[in-house]
Design a protein around this motif. Structure first.
Motif, PDB file in Angstrom:
ATOM      1  N   ILE A   1     -14.984 -54.220 -33.817  1.00  9.07           N
ATOM      2  CA  ILE A   1     -14.976 -55.216 -35.045  1.00  9.07           C
ATOM      3  C   ILE A   1     -13.640 -55.812 -35.306  1.00  9.07           C
ATOM      4  O   ILE A   1     -13.629 -56.953 -35.588  1.00  9.07           O
ATOM      5  CB  ILE A   1     -15.320 -54.297 -36.222  1.00  9.07           C
ATOM      6  CG1 ILE A   1     -17.054 -53.805 -36.501  1.00  9.07           C
ATOM      7  CG2 ILE A   1     -14.993 -54.759 -37.780  1.00  9.07           C
ATOM      8  CD1 ILE A   1     -17.145 -52.563 -37.414  1.00  9.07           C
TER       9      ILE A   1
ATOM     10  N   GLY B   1     -17.485 -53.794 -45.322  1.00  5.56           N
ATOM     11  CA  GLY B   1     -16.503 -54.805 -44.655  1.00  5.56           C
ATOM     12  C   GLY B   1     -15.276 -54.023 -44.518  1.00  5.56           C
ATOM     13  O   GLY B   1     -14.247 -55.078 -44.845  1.00  5.56           O
TER      14      GLY B   1
ATOM     15  N   GLU C   1     -13.529 -54.959 -41.187  1.00  8.11           N
ATOM     16  CA  GLU C   1     -13.463 -56.402 -41.038  1.00  8.11           C
ATOM     17  C   GLU C   1     -12.353 -56.980 -41.838  1.00  8.11           C
ATOM     18  O   GLU C   1     -11.656 -57.877 -41.526  1.00  8.11           O
ATOM     19  CB  GLU C   1     -14.876 -57.059 -41.471  1.00  8.11           C
ATOM     20  CG  GLU C   1     -15.983 -56.616 -40.730  1.00  8.11           C
ATOM     21  CD  GLU C   1     -16.748 -55.463 -40.795  1.00  8.11           C
ATOM     22  OE1 GLU C   1     -16.229 -54.536 -41.573  1.00  8.11           O
ATOM     23  OE2 GLU C   1     -18.046 -55.116 -40.481  1.00  8.11           O
TER      24      GLU C   1
END
Ligand code: NA7
Length: 536
Positions: free
Chosen positions: A312, A338, A341
């Motif tokens: 990621i 997330g 990310e």
């Protein structure tokens, strides 16, 4: 302090409850239902406890909403409609406000009332509870519904008082909210709270610097709007759903698989992890039955998550820094939306405080590893003095003036996490050495409240004035809780489960592993006439 009713015991009230979160609200409801006079003291200006204070952006429960709710009232569980798989803080707070109104609880809650001491009078067998304003009230029973994670931990960083910007702690979030737009922000900590807040803050802030001490294992939450059909199906037989959950290891449906991670070929094992990663949620940790028992099994889960982080996070140095090295799951597994990310955003930077320790807070920001990070807002996501912290803040004195804090100087000592010897008629809801934080908290709270209410009823029927544990029963319980943990990998990390996040706190496991076995044990204790408790 005078009240309308004077109890049989000559006290102001039958029972005093401290805290108006999930625990305090249900305790009040039960006590009232038994015809007792009770009052709740709550330091905040509203109900909600944890869900009142932890109003930081992204705050969300990581137990599914259909499970993280009361079951004591069928009409309540039918009428409340959850909107997401995992409820966000405002929705849970609205739910608790609804509960307070629905059962007309507020008239017996004093808000803005911080309890500073609770002292037992042996002669009268009464507790005197004092508030910070000096007011006092007496009661036969005192129930601490003070929360497992409510005493926030603000590390003593030199120069904090000199900072010219805004300082906030996730566990004491400003009621008016915080506007991060265009601001330079520092977040200290990377536990569950930080992991939820960081993606939200990064979207608003001009710049976000995350100060990490221990990298965290996090899996996608997989949050989504709750399918009305799923909700309808559960509600069609909510009782059976709750019963099924109560038989699961932590009292919530994580889809536990009773297979060793080492008993399946590596490709099948990874396929299982992948499926659970995609599904989202804490079910990831329940993929195999030995992840917190066998180091070798544990490594398979740890390796899987580390590979995900590398896939990621685009910058290899940041990916490496974000990859945890400790035992998977021995600190609480985080659920995120997330999180990893977020470190691909150009406005986000990670600082490893092991390489660049935070040396001081300056008027303009933080100094770490010799570098000054100029910021407008510092968010402490540094957690809590778990399980004992909220009790320690109150000067609790039992028989012979014994201070609870002194008795627990080498570690909490309780029987079933409900009572401690020397402190008659004092109960702790989800107290230390009960399953509490290793479970779905709401059913655990209900189980404790019901136990306490039934014990009080037992005393009234038989004319007892006091109840406390028998010392040998308490000693055996403390040993039992420690022995269960010692057979797992939990002792291998510096987690708050062990008190290891607080400098100077004794390192002992603070919760009992296993919910159904615990509930069974409590039933057995009651069936044997409250075995291990002494009534007088
Ligand atoms: P946690 O899980 O205790 O996380 C606190 C974080 O803050 C964690 O990463 C800590 O690192 C870090 N921390 C604590 N003190 C410091 C100092 N002095 N310097 C740098 N970093 C520090 O608390 P949360 O609020 O995130 O979550 C608590 C629970 O609430 C959660 O599990 C849910 O059950 C709800 P560490 O790991 O100790 O090295």
């Amino acid at each position: 302090m005078s009240t309308d009713a004077v109890t049989d015991a000559g006290a102001d009230l039958d029972a005093i409850v401290v805290g108006a979160g999930f625990a305090g609200l249900y305790m009040l409801h039960r006590l009232r239902g038994m015809g007792l006079t009770a009052r709740v003291y709550e330091a905040a200006d509203g109900v909600g406890g944890t869900w009142f204070w932890n109003a930081y952006p992204g705050a969300r429960c990581d137990i599914e909403s259909l499970e993280y709710s009361y079951q004591f009232d069928e009409a309540l569980q039918q009428e409340w409609i959850w909107t997401e798989r995992y409820a966000a803080q405002p929705e849970i707070l609205a739910y608790l406000e609804h509960v307070a109104d629905r059962f007309d609880l507020r008239r017996d809650i004093r808000f803005g009332a911080r309890v500073v001491s609770a002292v037992f009078d042996e002669g009268a067998a009464l507790w005197t509870v004092a508030l910070d304003g000096g007011e006092r009230a007496t009661a036969r029973w005192c129930v601490m519904a003070t929360g497992s994670l409510s005493s926030s931990n603000l590390p003593a960083v030199p120069g904090l008082e000199t900072f010219e910007g805004l300082v906030c702690h996730t566990g004491r979030w400003p009621r008016s909210g915080v506007d991060f737009s265009g601001r330079r922000v520092a977040v200290i900590g990377t536990g569950s709270s930080a992991i939820q807040a960081i993606p939200e803050i990064a979207r608003q802030a001009a710049r976000l610097t995350v100060f990490q001490r221990t990298a965290t294992y996090s899996v996608p939450a997989g949050n989504a709007p709750l399918d009305p059909e799923v909700q309808r199906r559960v509600k069609a037989d909510y009782r059976a759903f709750r019963l099924r959950n109560s038989l699961m290891p932590i009292g919530a449906d994580f889809d536990h698989r009773d297979v060793s991670a080492l008993a399946v070929p590596p490709a099948d094992r990874d396929a299982e992890y992948e499926a659970r990663w995609r599904r989202g949620g804490a079910c990831f940790a329940a993929a195999f039955n030995d992840l917190v028992i066998s180091e070798e099994a544990n490594r398979t889960a740890a390796d899987f998550v580390r590979a995900k982080i590398r896939a990621i996070v685009t910058d290899p140095v940041t990916a490496e820094a974000l990859s945890p090295g400790h035992t998977f799951g021995c600190k609480r597994l985080c659920l995120d939306t997330g999180y990893y990310e977020t470190f691909n955003r150009p406005n986000v930077r990670l600082v490893d405080v092991n390489r660049a320790p935070i040396e001081a807070i300056l008027p303009e920001g933080l100094k770490a590893g010799g570098e000054v990070h100029a910021v407008d807002i510092i968010v402490f996501a540094t957690g809590f003095d778990a399980l004992t912290g909220a009790l320690d803040r109150i000067d609790i004195r039992g028989r012979g003036g014994l201070r609870l804090k002194d008795k627990w100087a080498e570690g909490a000592r309780t029987y079933l996490g409900l009572q401690s010897e020397g402190f008659p008629n004092l109960f702790t809801i989800t107290g230390p050495q009960s399953p509490s934080v290793f479970t779905n908290m709401v059913p655990s709270i209900e189980q404790h409240v019901d136990f306490i209410a039934d014990c009080i009823a037992h005393m009234r029927e038989r004319g007892f004035r006091s109840v406390e544990p028998h010392r040998p029963a308490e000693d055996a319980w403390v040993e039992h809780v420690g022995a269960i943990a010692a057979a797992t990998l939990y002792p291998t990390c510096n987690s708050w489960y062990l008190g290891a996040n607080i400098p100077g706190k004794p390192r002992v496991i603070l919760a009992h592993l296993g919910f159904p076995t615990y509930v069974e044990r409590c039933r057995d204790v009651v069936a044997k006439g409250y075995e291990g408790f002494t009534f007088a």
